[in-house]
Design an enzyme around this catalytic site. Structure first.
Site, short mmCIF file in Angstrom:
data_model
loop_
_atom_site.label_atom_id
_atom_site.label_comp_id
_atom_site.label_asym_id
_atom_site.label_seq_id
_atom_site.Cartn_x
_atom_site.Cartn_y
_atom_site.Cartn_z
N ASN A 117 85.91 37.91 87.99
CA ASN A 117 85.00 37.10 87.16
C ASN A 117 83.97 38.05 86.55
OD1 ASN A 117 82.69 37.35 89.04
ND2 ASN A 117 83.98 36.13 90.38
N ASP B 263 91.16 37.86 93.80
CA ASP B 263 89.94 38.69 93.83
C ASP B 263 89.46 38.86 95.29
OD1 ASP B 263 87.71 40.06 92.95
OD2 ASP B 263 86.72 38.32 92.05
N SER C 200 94.28 34.17 85.36
CA SER C 200 93.73 32.90 84.85
C SER C 200 94.47 31.63 85.28
CB SER C 200 93.64 32.87 83.31
OG SER C 200 92.52 33.59 82.86
N THR C 201 95.61 31.73 85.98
CA THR C 201 96.38 30.50 86.26
C THR C 201 96.03 29.85 87.60
OG1 THR C 201 98.28 31.63 87.28
CG2 THR C 201 98.31 31.37 84.88
N GLY C 202 95.02 30.39 88.30
CA GLY C 202 94.56 29.77 89.54
C GLY C 202 93.29 29.00 89.26
N ASP D 122 102.61 39.73 97.58
CA ASP D 122 101.16 39.85 97.70
C ASP D 122 100.75 41.15 97.00
OD1 ASP D 122 98.56 40.42 98.55
OD2 ASP D 122 98.94 39.78 100.62
N ILE D 123 99.91 41.06 96.00
CA ILE D 123 99.57 42.24 95.20
C ILE D 123 98.84 43.31 96.03
CG2 ILE D 123 97.31 41.54 94.26
CD1 ILE D 123 98.50 42.47 91.48
N1 AR6 Z 1 98.65 38.45 95.38
C1 AR6 Z 1 99.12 38.02 94.18
N2 AR6 Z 1 98.70 36.88 93.59
C2 AR6 Z 1 97.76 36.16 94.24
C3 AR6 Z 1 97.20 36.54 95.48
C4 AR6 Z 1 97.68 37.76 96.06
N3 AR6 Z 1 97.23 38.21 97.24
N4 AR6 Z 1 96.29 35.60 95.85
C5 AR6 Z 1 96.28 34.65 94.90
N5 AR6 Z 1 97.17 34.98 93.92
P1 AR6 Z 1 93.06 33.21 90.90
P2 AR6 Z 1 92.02 33.19 88.13
C6 AR6 Z 1 97.52 34.25 92.68
O1 AR6 Z 1 92.41 31.90 91.17
O2 AR6 Z 1 92.71 31.91 87.83
C7 AR6 Z 1 88.31 34.15 91.64
O3 AR6 Z 1 87.42 33.47 92.47
C8 AR6 Z 1 97.21 32.79 92.61
O4 AR6 Z 1 98.16 32.03 93.35
O5 AR6 Z 1 92.96 34.26 91.94
O6 AR6 Z 1 92.07 34.31 87.12
C9 AR6 Z 1 87.62 35.14 90.71
O7 AR6 Z 1 86.48 35.71 91.30
C10 AR6 Z 1 97.34 32.54 91.11
O8 AR6 Z 1 98.73 32.40 90.77
O9 AR6 Z 1 92.51 33.87 89.53
C11 AR6 Z 1 87.29 34.29 89.52
O10 AR6 Z 1 86.08 33.58 89.72
C12 AR6 Z 1 96.82 33.86 90.51
O11 AR6 Z 1 96.79 34.79 91.61
C13 AR6 Z 1 88.43 33.31 89.45
O12 AR6 Z 1 88.95 33.21 90.79
C14 AR6 Z 1 95.44 33.78 89.88
O13 AR6 Z 1 94.60 32.89 90.59
C15 AR6 Z 1 89.54 33.83 88.56
O14 AR6 Z 1 90.51 32.83 88.42
#
Ligand code: AR6
Length: 174
Positions: A24, A34, A118-120, A10-11
């Site tokens: 975003n 985020d 970007s991968t979520g 967990d970051i």
């Molecule tokens: N620690 C590390 N990685 C995490 C954590 C954590 N606590 N929580 C989630 N991840 P995403 P995006 C991973 O969707 O695709 C937001 O709403 C997650 O499993 O967080 O860049 C923003 O406000 C995935 O592998 O980011 C933007 O609107 C990775 O973090 C949008 O999502 C990225 O997933 C950005 O989308």
């Protein structure tokens, strides 16, 4: 390259100088990593983010970390995946490079942790993102001695496996 490491975790729990947020354009919070960063940092983070006037895709801005173990948060905005022909690769690479450049410019930041940008919610394919992320980070570390350690913090097993594979392939001696 012993200054780069892929870990599962967990970051928000990382004891590094700066963590990177996959934010975003608004920089006003959201879901995923985020949301987790804003929850762990506390409401003062949003207060500082409101003064930043947002952030463009591929660029980065810095705030304090407040209640986080990390002293700083570097907010970057990854590209939304739209099929691969909208400069997604270039913009994702820019997120990693600009975040690290900002860390160096800020002075005193020696350790940085990244999530998988970007991968979520933004749906960038993980294997393609991992290749770009690892390449940008390694290239940066090779020309910048001031950053001592970069962690790639993967939240789930699948993401962890893909980044590990990319790290092995890209750091193997030629
Ligand atoms: N620690 C590390 N990685 C995490 C954590 C954590 N606590 N929580 C989630 N991840 P995403 P995006 C991973 O969707 O695709 C937001 O709403 C997650 O499993 O967080 O860049 C923003 O406000 C995935 O592998 O980011 C933007 O609107 C990775 O973090 C949008 O999502 C990225 O997933 C950005 O989308």
């Amino acid at each position: 390259m012993d200054r780069f490491e892929v870990i599962k975790g967990d970051i928000t729990k990382q004891n590094v100088d700066a963590i990177v947020n996959a934010a975003n354009h608004s920089l006003l919070g959201g879901g995923g990593v985020d949301g987790a960063i804003h929850r762990a940092a506390g409401p003062q983070l949003l207060g500082e983010c409101k003064k930043l006037n947002g952030c463009r895709t591929g660029e980065a801005k810095i705030t304090k970390g407040y209640k986080l173990p990390a002293k700083w948060v570097i907010h970057t905005v990854g590209p939304v995946w739209r099929g691969g022909n909208r400069e997604e690769d270039t913009l994702l690479g820019a997120c990693y490079r600009n975040s690290l450049e900002l860390a160096v410019r800020n002075g005193g930041i020696k350790t940085v942790a990244f999530p998988s940008i970007s991968t979520g919610a933004y749906l960038f394919p993980v294997d393609r993102a991992a290749g770009i992320a690892v390449q940008e980070i390694i290239r940066f570390l090779e020309i910048n001695a001031s950053i001592e350690k970069v962690l790639m913090v993967c939240f789930d097993d699948q993401t962890y496996r893909v980044y590990q594979e990319a790290a092995i392939n890209l750091t193997r001696p030629q």
